[in-house]
Design a protein around this motif. Structure first.
Motif, PDB file in Angstrom:
ATOM      1  N   ILE A 169       0.888  -1.116   0.068  1.00 14.07           N
ATOM      2  CA  ILE A 169       0.044   0.095  -0.196  1.00 14.07           C
ATOM      3  C   ILE A 169       0.532   1.257   0.167  1.00 14.07           C
ATOM      4  CG2 ILE A 169      -2.148  -0.966   0.981  1.00 14.07           C
ATOM      5  CD1 ILE A 169      -1.211   0.198   3.712  1.00 14.07           C
ATOM      6  N   ASP A 170       2.308   1.091   0.125  1.00 16.67           N
ATOM      7  CA  ASP A 170       2.828   2.332   0.060  1.00 16.67           C
ATOM      8  C   ASP A 170       3.392   2.451  -1.309  1.00 16.67           C
ATOM      9  OD1 ASP A 170       4.483  -0.016   0.543  1.00 16.67           O
ATOM     10  OD2 ASP A 170       5.954   0.848   1.794  1.00 16.67           O
ATOM     11  N   THR A 171       3.255   1.458  -2.321  1.00 18.57           N
ATOM     12  CA  THR A 171       3.441   1.611  -3.620  1.00 18.57           C
ATOM     13  C   THR A 171       2.319   2.281  -4.554  1.00 18.57           C
ATOM     14  OG1 THR A 171       2.943  -0.408  -4.439  1.00 18.57           O
ATOM     15  CG2 THR A 171       5.062  -0.505  -3.243  1.00 18.57           C
ATOM     16  N   THR A 203      -8.395  -0.435  -1.661  1.00 18.40           N
ATOM     17  CA  THR A 203      -9.330   0.818  -1.885  1.00 18.40           C
ATOM     18  C   THR A 203      -9.347   1.581  -0.679  1.00 18.40           C
ATOM     19  OG1 THR A 203     -10.441  -0.208  -3.782  1.00 18.40           O
ATOM     20  CG2 THR A 203     -11.559   1.848  -2.717  1.00 18.40           C
ATOM     21  N   ILE A 204      -9.761   0.798   0.306  1.00 18.18           N
ATOM     22  CA  ILE A 204      -9.975   1.423   1.586  1.00 18.18           C
ATOM     23  C   ILE A 204      -8.649   1.844   2.234  1.00 18.18           C
ATOM     24  CG2 ILE A 204     -10.825   0.799   4.153  1.00 18.18           C
ATOM     25  CD1 ILE A 204     -13.258  -0.539   2.743  1.00 18.18           C
ATOM     26  N   SER A 205      -7.669   1.279   2.044  1.00 20.48           N
ATOM     27  CA  SER A 205      -6.425   1.710   2.759  1.00 20.48           C
ATOM     28  C   SER A 205      -5.753   3.085   1.951  1.00 20.48           C
ATOM     29  CB  SER A 205      -5.439   0.575   2.686  1.00 20.48           C
ATOM     30  OG  SER A 205      -5.811  -0.574   3.292  1.00 20.48           O
ATOM     31  N   THR A 206      -5.951   2.850   0.661  1.00 21.19           N
ATOM     32  CA  THR A 206      -5.410   4.135   0.003  1.00 21.19           C
ATOM     33  C   THR A 206      -6.498   5.099  -0.687  1.00 21.19           C
ATOM     34  OG1 THR A 206      -5.218   2.828  -2.199  1.00 21.19           O
ATOM     35  CG2 THR A 206      -3.345   2.499  -0.520  1.00 21.19           C
ATOM     36  N   GLY A 207      -7.646   4.694  -0.860  1.00 23.73           N
ATOM     37  CA  GLY A 207      -8.502   5.480  -1.705  1.00 23.73           C
ATOM     38  C   GLY A 207      -9.106   6.508  -0.801  1.00 23.73           C
ATOM     39  N   ARG A 208     -10.148   7.471  -1.436  1.00 25.19           N
ATOM     40  CA  ARG A 208     -10.882   8.384  -0.860  1.00 25.19           C
ATOM     41  C   ARG A 208     -12.122   8.543  -1.306  1.00 25.19           C
ATOM     42  NH1 ARG A 208     -10.472  13.694  -3.192  1.00 25.19           N
ATOM     43  NH2 ARG A 208      -8.977  13.541  -4.821  1.00 25.19           N
ATOM     44  N   LEU A 209     -13.119   9.214  -0.772  1.00 20.44           N
ATOM     45  CA  LEU A 209     -14.648   9.361  -1.142  1.00 20.44           C
ATOM     46  C   LEU A 209     -14.681   9.828  -2.563  1.00 20.44           C
ATOM     47  CD1 LEU A 209     -17.257   8.562   0.125  1.00 20.44           C
ATOM     48  CD2 LEU A 209     -17.452  10.957   0.973  1.00 20.44           C
ATOM     49  N   GLY A 210     -15.377   9.138  -3.250  1.00 17.12           N
ATOM     50  CA  GLY A 210     -15.742   9.698  -4.802  1.00 17.12           C
ATOM     51  C   GLY A 210     -17.025   9.178  -5.443  1.00 17.12           C
ATOM     52  N   ILE A 211     -17.164   9.579  -6.779  1.00 15.20           N
ATOM     53  CA  ILE A 211     -18.313   9.122  -7.241  1.00 15.20           C
ATOM     54  C   ILE A 211     -17.773   8.453  -8.712  1.00 15.20           C
ATOM     55  CG2 ILE A 211     -20.569   9.852  -8.442  1.00 15.20           C
ATOM     56  CD1 ILE A 211     -20.437  12.082  -6.477  1.00 15.20           C
ATOM     57  N   PHE A 212     -18.129   7.195  -8.969  1.00 15.26           N
ATOM     58  CA  PHE A 212     -17.770   6.426 -10.144  1.00 15.26           C
ATOM     59  C   PHE A 212     -18.664   5.173 -10.300  1.00 15.26           C
ATOM     60  CE2 PHE A 212     -14.216   3.741 -12.132  1.00 15.26           C
ATOM     61  CZ  PHE A 212     -14.356   4.362 -13.388  1.00 15.26           C
ATOM     62  N   HIS A 213     -18.772   4.739 -11.377  1.00 13.86           N
ATOM     63  CA  HIS A 213     -19.514   3.605 -11.749  1.00 13.86           C
ATOM     64  C   HIS A 213     -20.625   3.704 -11.298  1.00 13.86           C
ATOM     65  CE1 HIS A 213     -15.958   0.976 -13.783  1.00 13.86           C
ATOM     66  NE2 HIS A 213     -16.554   1.738 -14.462  1.00 13.86           N
ATOM     67  N   GLY A 214     -21.365   4.719 -11.086  1.00 12.58           N
ATOM     68  CA  GLY A 214     -22.777   4.659 -10.633  1.00 12.58           C
ATOM     69  C   GLY A 214     -23.109   4.858  -9.089  1.00 12.58           C
ATOM     70  N   VAL A 229      -8.351  -5.157   5.698  1.00  9.18           N
ATOM     71  CA  VAL A 229      -6.898  -5.170   5.744  1.00  9.18           C
ATOM     72  C   VAL A 229      -6.219  -5.572   4.412  1.00  9.18           C
ATOM     73  CG1 VAL A 229      -7.000  -5.867   8.244  1.00  9.18           C
ATOM     74  CG2 VAL A 229      -6.932  -7.566   6.219  1.00  9.18           C
ATOM     75  N   PRO A 230      -5.016  -4.672   4.381  1.00 11.38           N
ATOM     76  CA  PRO A 230      -4.397  -4.958   2.912  1.00 11.38           C
ATOM     77  C   PRO A 230      -3.415  -6.377   2.981  1.00 11.38           C
ATOM     78  CG  PRO A 230      -3.161  -3.265   4.311  1.00 11.38           C
ATOM     79  CD  PRO A 230      -4.475  -3.804   5.086  1.00 11.38           C
ATOM     80  N   VAL A 231      -3.428  -7.003   1.880  1.00  7.64           N
ATOM     81  CA  VAL A 231      -2.623  -8.123   1.624  1.00  7.64           C
ATOM     82  C   VAL A 231      -2.058  -8.184   0.460  1.00  7.64           C
ATOM     83  CG1 VAL A 231      -2.913 -10.706   1.428  1.00  7.64           C
ATOM     84  CG2 VAL A 231      -4.463  -9.547   3.188  1.00  7.64           C
TER      85      VAL A 231
END
Lengths: 394, 259
Positions: free
Chosen positions: A260-262, A268-279, A323-325
């Protein structure tokens, strides 16, 4: 606020052209979900075509080896077509038939959902077209041929990163092009309302069975349920009937790719943020200007930059943890489960197994966990061999 | 609310061209906007590129990729609009996707859009049911939130038209943006349903690429929107596309003006 919300997440962010189609779908679903004969027909298909209920298998060797909590595997890999995807597809195709649709379209990542859709389309006499990222077509060449064998037409998608997100975009585009006779069999708990609810309801059979099976085996509820999360359909299916049982920890395992540091990650939950996409409104991997990030995972089925809105809400409320794997951890777990229990899991499911390998030894022997093996790993064997440096091609 | 959009439809058929900002670069985008105004465009749709434009056909998808790989960002497009506004007062609306606005901060984005002199916004993935989180902020900033209706809208047209602002974007065909040889939708009937609900201009887009089609569509509505046919010229000629786009815009202008 519009319909289909899970907290702030969800909604219906789609072109006007599709609005009446999703309204029609919602009305049909609201009708049939309480229709006794529809439910009977679906149960019949689950039990006599898809091989449900799936086993809750006590993984004795793994339990002994890890020396902590008892490990149970929810064996969705034993379903017809080899993954949980068939649960949702049987439900949606039956609904499509009731709605008078004669053609189904679907996106696919690893090919499991595409294969399930092609299978059920063959069973029910529906025309079937599947959109699959060109990169994924290469990674999962056997599944492409499998779909063709089942009578489906497969369209490789070359736009964007040529993976799952592009396949979803292209299937949405195709749906706006031809709506009247066509149902879009969305493969995960994502997209515009009512898809996240419909798909979750059809996948909830996983936790409905697992809860009863575990109670029967142990006389108590499990301490944790662990499942992999891309869009999140097997995870929400595995969690759903445990959500009111606050003492059961719900753990979603995201694909961290190379970490997740690359930049090469799909967590998504570890590195993403709120947005609007694919409906839908939910969490997405994106840059500062809202451009969707080109995500990466060894697993084509988890290689998606978003997550279903109900997961986003379960994360916000703290009811579930995510959790990220990494690829490396997943490949190790793939090999471990094969060797230890004689079960070759899908590389997607191996992400859940990998986290269990860390968690279970920290738990006590009177505790237990359920790991959902969402699919079987035959499709991944050649890729894992190559990952380990073997020169094997399909 | 009165802004420049309404004047566009006064006493004439409007021509509304679309281009993707930053394709091939922002300087060319500026030159094209000015040239299109000079050649007879009435209102400009400025596309802010998005990585995954789900309502676009291949021509505009590729333009989005070209623009983004050239390093265009929302902030750079805002700066370009500031420079454009020193040279022209032609009405302009942004056309982009919900996430571009939402991720920037809808408040911040729309306030800025007004400040730099934009007149409205089109978000093809925000239907009537989801519009309030954007349209309320547009209202505060005196921007028109443009609504779309589609051939499948039917019973929804009245509801959408009643709350429409600026003009109604009538989607001519099923599917995504792109050139079509034939448009089969009964545009006249669509426009009539809109007008019954609200006295608001209707412009037709999706699929129009020739002067003949533009002439026909403008007879049934208040204006025509053309995107892919222009973006295709830009794809073919790159930085040298200005005269080609100019000629094309002029040919459409002549086709829709009464003889």
């Amino acid at each position: 606020m519009s319909k289909g919300r899970f907290g702030v997440h969800g909604g219906q962010y789609i072109p006007e052209t599709l609005m009446n189609a999703v309204i029609e779908l919602e009305e049909a679903y609201d009708h049939y979900k309480n229709d006794a004969s529809f439910n009977q027909e679906l149960e019949e298909l689950f039990n006599n075509y898809a091989n449900r209920p799936s086993l809750l298998y006590y993984a004795e060797h793994m339990t002994k080896d890890l020396g902590g909590a008892k490990v149970y595997l929810k064996r969705e890999d034993l379903n017809h077509t080899g993954a949980h995807k068939i649960n949702n597809v049987l439900g949606q195709c039956l609904l499509a038939k009731k709605m008078g649709k004669t053609r189904v379209i679907a996106e696919t990542g690893a090919g499991q959902h595409g294969v399930a859709t092609a299978t059920v389309a063959a069973l029910m006499g529906l025309e079937c077209e599947v959109y699959m990222g060109a990169v994924d077509c290469e990674r999962q060449a056997l599944n492409v041929y499998r779909m063709k064998l089942l009578g489906a037409k497969v369209h490789p998608v070359h736009s964007g990163t040529s993976t799952l997100k592009d396949a979803v975009s292209e299937t949405m585009r195709e749906w706006t092009n031809r709506i009247s006779d066509t149902h879009y069999v969305l493969g995960s708990v994502m997209g515009p309302h009512p898809f996240p609810t419909i798909v979750r309801d059809f996948q909830a059979v996983i936790s409905k069975e697992a809860r009863e099976q575990h109670l029967k085996a142990e006389g108590r509820l499990p301490d944790a349920v662990i499942a992999c999360v891309g869009g999140g359909s097997n995870a929400i299916g595995s969690f759903y009937h445990f959500i009111p049982d606050k003492e059961v920890k719900l753990i979603g395992c995201e694909a961290a790719g190379r970490g997740i540091d690359t930049a090469e990650t799909a967590a998504t939950i570890s590195t993403g943020r709120l947005g609007i996409f694919h409906g839908m409104k939910s969490y997405f991997c994106q840059d500062e200007y809202g451009q969707i990030a080109p995500v990466y995972s060894i697993s084509a089925g988890l290689d998606y930059p978003g997550v279903g809105p109900e997961h986003a809400d379960l994360y916000d409320s703290g009811r579930a943890e995510y959790v990220p794997v990494t690829d490396d951890e997943a490949v190790d777990a793939f090999e471990y489960l094969s060797r230890t229990e004689g079960v070759i899991p899908a590389i997607e499911s191996a992400h859940a197994v990998a986290y269990a390998l860390k968690l279970v030894p920290t738990m006590s022997k009177d505790q237990s966990v359920i790991i959902t093996v969402s699919g079987r790993g035959d499709k991944d064997v050649a890729a894992i061999a190559r990952y380990r440096g073997e020169d094997i091609h399909e | 609310m009165s802004n420049r959009i309404q004047d566009v439809f006064k006493n004439k058929k409007a021509f509304i061209p679309f281009i993707t900002c930053g394709d091939p670069d922002l300087n060319t985008t500026m030159e094209i906007v000015l040239a299109m105004e000079e050649a007879g465009a009435d209102l400009i749709e400025l596309g802010i590129p998005f990585s995954d434009p789900t309502a676009e056909g291949p021509v505009i998808q590729e333009a989005n990729i070209r623009a983004l790989s050239g390093g265009v960002t929302t902030d750079k497009i805002f700066e370009m609009v500031v420079k454009l506004r020193e040279k022209t007062q032609i009405p302009m609306v942004f056309m982009t996707y919900a996430n571009v606005v939402y991720s920037y901060g809808s408040d911040k984005f729309l306030k800025k859009a007004k400040e730099i002199g934009m007149d409205g916004i089109i978000l093809p993935d925000v239907p009537f049911e989801e519009k309030s989180e954007f349209s309320a902020i547009c209202k505060e900033n005196d921007l028109s939130f443009i609504s779309l209706i589609a051939p499948t809208s039917e019973d929804r047209i009245e509801m959408i038209a009643k709350e429409a602002e600026g003009f109604v974007y009538c989607v001519s065909s099923l599917g995504v943006t792109g050139m079509r040889s034939v448009i089969t939708t009964d545009i006249g009937a669509m426009v009539e349903l809109v007008k019954k609900a609200k006295d608001i201009p209707c412009a037709v887009g999706f699929g129009i690429s020739t002067p003949e089609q533009a002439a026909e569509m403008s007879k049934k509505s208040d204006g025509v929107i053309i995107g892919s046919a222009i973006v295709k010229l830009i794809a073919e000629h790159g930085k040298d596309s200005v005269p080609y786009v100019s000629d094309f815009v002029r040919s459409i202008r002549e086709a829709i003006d009464p003889a």
